[in-house]
Design an enzyme around this catalytic site. Structure first.
Site, PDB file in Angstrom:
ATOM      1  N   HIS A   1       0.823  -1.204   0.000  1.00 19.14           N
ATOM      2  CA  HIS A   1       0.000   0.000   0.000  1.00 19.14           C
ATOM      3  C   HIS A   1       0.855   1.251   0.000  1.00 19.14           C
ATOM      4  O   HIS A   1       2.041   1.223   0.316  1.00 19.14           O
ATOM      5  CB  HIS A   1      -0.973   0.001   1.193  1.00 19.14           C
ATOM      6  CG  HIS A   1      -0.341   0.126   2.539  1.00 19.14           C
ATOM      7  ND1 HIS A   1       0.100   1.331   3.062  1.00 19.14           N
ATOM      8  CD2 HIS A   1      -0.079  -0.807   3.490  1.00 19.14           C
ATOM      9  CE1 HIS A   1       0.600   1.123   4.282  1.00 19.14           C
ATOM     10  NE2 HIS A   1       0.516  -0.164   4.566  1.00 19.14           N
TER      11      HIS A   1
ATOM     12  N   CYS B   1       2.947  -4.681   6.791  1.00 20.22           N
ATOM     13  CA  CYS B   1       2.691  -4.523   5.359  1.00 20.22           C
ATOM     14  C   CYS B   1       3.960  -4.082   4.629  1.00 20.22           C
ATOM     15  O   CYS B   1       4.984  -3.820   5.246  1.00 20.22           O
ATOM     16  CB  CYS B   1       1.596  -3.476   5.136  1.00 20.22           C
ATOM     17  SG  CYS B   1      -0.054  -4.020   5.641  1.00 20.22           S
TER      18      CYS B   1
END
Length: 175
Positions: A119, A135
């Site tokens: 992301h 992440c």
């Protein structure tokens, strides 16, 4: 179109491949807590994955996503100052699913249920340095370009090797 991604935790880079040739190299930021697969660890999971879902097509760069939905906000330094504890998920999401039962799929090590994404992040955040909560963070401009080149189902291999040694290993398709 890219047909495989390799993320190196050691050199904090994402490598994109098409037809077995390196086509793209992007700086990333993986987990501050290092590699690991356990739920709640705040670590980046290793092994074979695939892009299970692509979220955010058509949103503006810097769009703030919470619970995989656009809040209607666009990241600004002022918004960040107002919400200093937020883990900013911006622009797009490539949601990963593990392919190796017991390692990164099912039970307490399930990458998909851990909500592990590629992301966007504020451009003020450093790349090439582990800083995420598990992440893989990218610059917003890099993620916009990557998002268009990666199909759903694309293999993603995450490991600690400093150089891409990617081999075509299929993911299990049954979910």
């Amino acid at each position: 179109m890219l047909d495989a991604l390799h993320i190196s935790i050691a050199d904090q880079c994402l490598y994109g491949f098409a037809a077995g040739r390196l086509r793209l190299r992007l700086a990333v930021s993986t987990a501050l807590n290092g590699p690991g697969e356990r739920q709640g660890s705040g670590c980046t999971p290793r092994g074979r994955h695939r892009v299970r879902a692509k979220i955010g097509a058509g949103l503006p760069s810097g769009a703030v996503l919470v619970g995989r939905r656009w809040t209607g906000e666009i990241w600004t330094p002022e918004l960040a100052a107002h919400f200093p504890q937020r883990d900013w998920i911006l622009t797009r999401i490539l949601w990963l699913s593990g392919c190796e039962p017991g390692r990164n799929r099912l039970g307490a090590v399930d990458t998909f249920r851990r909500y592990i994404y590629l992301h966007g992040t504020p451009d003020s955040e450093p790349m090439g340095v582990p800083r995420s909560h598990g992440c893989i963070r990218l610059r917003n401009a890099d993620l916009l370009a990557l998002f268009e080149q990666v199909p759903a189902g694309c293999p993603v291999f995450i490991d600690e090797a400093p150089c891409p040694q990617w081999q075509a290993l299929p993911c299990t398709q049954g979910d």
